[in-house]
Design a protein around this motif. Structure first.
Motif, PDB file in Angstrom:
ATOM      1  N   GLY A  10      96.308  81.193  -5.297  1.00 14.14           N
ATOM      2  CA  GLY A  10      93.998  81.464  -6.174  1.00 14.14           C
ATOM      3  C   GLY A  10      94.038  80.748  -5.186  1.00 14.14           C
ATOM      4  O   GLY A  10      92.714  79.914  -5.647  1.00 14.14           O
ATOM      5  N   LEU A  11      94.554  79.774  -4.084  1.00 14.81           N
ATOM      6  CA  LEU A  11      94.317  80.008  -2.806  1.00 14.81           C
ATOM      7  C   LEU A  11      93.177  79.877  -1.984  1.00 14.81           C
ATOM      8  O   LEU A  11      93.665  81.400  -1.662  1.00 14.81           O
ATOM      9  N   SER A  12      91.826  79.754  -2.147  1.00 17.88           N
ATOM     10  CA  SER A  12      90.840  79.961  -0.705  1.00 17.88           C
ATOM     11  C   SER A  12      90.610  79.494  -0.191  1.00 17.88           C
ATOM     12  O   SER A  12      90.279  77.937  -0.478  1.00 17.88           O
ATOM     13  N   HIS A  13      89.658  79.654   1.069  1.00 14.78           N
ATOM     14  CA  HIS A  13      89.481  79.145   2.705  1.00 14.78           C
ATOM     15  C   HIS A  13      87.878  77.927   2.038  1.00 14.78           C
ATOM     16  O   HIS A  13      87.205  79.143   1.713  1.00 14.78           O
ATOM     17  N   ASN A  14      88.047  76.723   1.889  1.00 11.72           N
ATOM     18  CA  ASN A  14      86.635  76.360   1.953  1.00 11.72           C
ATOM     19  C   ASN A  14      86.504  75.450   3.031  1.00 11.72           C
ATOM     20  O   ASN A  14      87.248  75.015   3.292  1.00 11.72           O
ATOM     21  N   PRO A  15      85.162  75.980   3.780  1.00  7.77           N
ATOM     22  CA  PRO A  15      84.750  75.141   5.247  1.00  7.77           C
ATOM     23  C   PRO A  15      84.225  73.987   5.059  1.00  7.77           C
ATOM     24  O   PRO A  15      83.986  73.267   5.814  1.00  7.77           O
ATOM     25  N   PHE A  16      83.929  73.293   3.504  1.00 12.09           N
ATOM     26  CA  PHE A  16      83.460  72.419   3.582  1.00 12.09           C
ATOM     27  C   PHE A  16      84.498  71.314   4.166  1.00 12.09           C
ATOM     28  O   PHE A  16      84.457  69.957   4.711  1.00 12.09           O
ATOM     29  N   ILE A  17      85.678  71.722   4.002  1.00 19.03           N
ATOM     30  CA  ILE A  17      86.776  70.368   4.243  1.00 19.03           C
ATOM     31  C   ILE A  17      87.071  70.693   5.608  1.00 19.03           C
ATOM     32  O   ILE A  17      86.905  69.464   6.494  1.00 19.03           O
ATOM     33  N   ASP A  18      87.059  71.579   6.395  1.00 17.01           N
ATOM     34  CA  ASP A  18      86.895  71.596   8.061  1.00 17.01           C
ATOM     35  C   ASP A  18      85.333  71.110   7.995  1.00 17.01           C
ATOM     36  O   ASP A  18      85.249  70.036   9.020  1.00 17.01           O
ATOM     37  N   LEU A  19      84.000  70.409   7.323  1.00 12.87           N
ATOM     38  CA  LEU A  19      83.181  70.161   7.698  1.00 12.87           C
ATOM     39  C   LEU A  19      83.638  68.991   7.023  1.00 12.87           C
ATOM     40  O   LEU A  19      82.912  67.639   8.319  1.00 12.87           O
ATOM     41  N   ILE A  20      84.068  68.136   6.610  1.00 11.54           N
ATOM     42  CA  ILE A  20      84.635  66.503   6.057  1.00 11.54           C
ATOM     43  C   ILE A  20      84.975  66.366   6.824  1.00 11.54           C
ATOM     44  O   ILE A  20      84.747  65.146   8.095  1.00 11.54           O
ATOM     45  N   PHE A  21      86.517  67.056   7.421  1.00 11.40           N
ATOM     46  CA  PHE A  21      86.709  66.751   9.359  1.00 11.40           C
ATOM     47  C   PHE A  21      86.234  66.340   9.983  1.00 11.40           C
ATOM     48  O   PHE A  21      86.706  64.957  11.047  1.00 11.40           O
ATOM     49  N   TRP A  39      82.526  71.723  16.134  1.00 13.38           N
ATOM     50  CA  TRP A  39      81.337  71.775  15.222  1.00 13.38           C
ATOM     51  C   TRP A  39      81.268  73.277  15.560  1.00 13.38           C
ATOM     52  O   TRP A  39      80.394  74.225  14.503  1.00 13.38           O
ATOM     53  N   MET A  40      80.802  73.920  16.391  1.00 11.85           N
ATOM     54  CA  MET A  40      80.706  75.233  16.429  1.00 11.85           C
ATOM     55  C   MET A  40      81.662  76.351  15.410  1.00 11.85           C
ATOM     56  O   MET A  40      80.686  77.142  15.357  1.00 11.85           O
ATOM     57  N   SER A  41      82.290  76.080  16.097  1.00 10.08           N
ATOM     58  CA  SER A  41      83.838  77.036  14.617  1.00 10.08           C
ATOM     59  C   SER A  41      83.108  76.687  13.197  1.00 10.08           C
ATOM     60  O   SER A  41      83.213  77.621  12.575  1.00 10.08           O
ATOM     61  N   VAL A  42      83.266  75.364  13.065  1.00  5.87           N
ATOM     62  CA  VAL A  42      82.962  75.065  11.341  1.00  5.87           C
ATOM     63  C   VAL A  42      81.597  75.758  10.888  1.00  5.87           C
ATOM     64  O   VAL A  42      81.117  76.394  10.150  1.00  5.87           O
ATOM     65  N   LEU A  43      80.367  75.599  12.097  1.00  3.80           N
ATOM     66  CA  LEU A  43      79.139  76.413  11.566  1.00  3.80           C
ATOM     67  C   LEU A  43      79.321  76.678  11.939  1.00  3.80           C
ATOM     68  O   LEU A  43      78.469  77.877  10.641  1.00  3.80           O
ATOM     69  N   SER A  44      79.697  78.064  12.338  1.00  2.00           N
ATOM     70  CA  SER A  44      79.615  79.833  12.615  1.00  2.00           C
ATOM     71  C   SER A  44      80.399  79.369  11.304  1.00  2.00           C
ATOM     72  O   SER A  44      80.016  81.255  10.877  1.00  2.00           O
ATOM     73  N   GLU A  45      81.016  79.105  10.539  1.00  2.00           N
ATOM     74  CA  GLU A  45      81.838  79.681   9.452  1.00  2.00           C
ATOM     75  C   GLU A  45      81.189  79.555   8.500  1.00  2.00           C
ATOM     76  O   GLU A  45      80.653  80.408   7.674  1.00  2.00           O
ATOM     77  N   LEU A  46      80.752  78.407   8.461  1.00  2.00           N
ATOM     78  CA  LEU A  46      79.296  77.804   7.207  1.00  2.00           C
ATOM     79  C   LEU A  46      78.159  79.046   7.278  1.00  2.00           C
ATOM     80  O   LEU A  46      77.787  79.501   5.832  1.00  2.00           O
TER      81      LEU A  46
END
Length: 115
Positions: A36-47, A78-85
């Motif tokens: 039941g896990l799903s990817h949360n891009p906010f975790i990437d944003l925290i890192f 940041w390019m990767s994280v922001l493109s995902e968000l």
């Protein structure tokens, strides 16, 4: 004599980048399992935010090569994280950026130890 906190920020950066890289490599494997896990891009944003804080403190006192490695790596992250968000588009640049952050912080830590 003023005590330098650069090793602390290097250790913080190395730790954060390593945890982030492990997260990015292992998490897709965990989503295959029925947990039941799903990817949360906010975790990437925290890192990415922790890494940004660490490199701002480090680039003032590091060499041009190390600063360039850290800044380019952080830009890729940041390019990767922001493109995902914002675009819901996953870029693999985050892996290259994470590896670059580890290398940059490690080089800076070794350079600082030699001084």
């Amino acid at each position: 004599m003023k005590k330098s906190t650069t090793p602390f920020y290097d250790i913080l950066g190395i730790s954060s980048a390593t945890i982030c890289l492990v997260h990015c490599l292992v998490f897709p494997l965990l989503t295959i399992l029925p947990l039941g896990l799903s990817h949360n891009p906010f975790i990437d944003l925290i890192f990415a935010t922790i890494g940004l804080f660490a490199i701002f403190k480090i680039i003032k006192k590091s060499s041009l090569l190390i600063s360039a490695i850290l800044v380019i790596s952080m830009a890729l992250i940041w390019m990767s994280v922001l493109s995902e968000l914002f675009l819901d588009l996953h870029l693999d640049l985050i892996f290259i950026g994470g590896l670059g952050m580890i290398i940059g912080h490690f080089l800076n830590y070794k350079n600082h130890k030699q001084s």
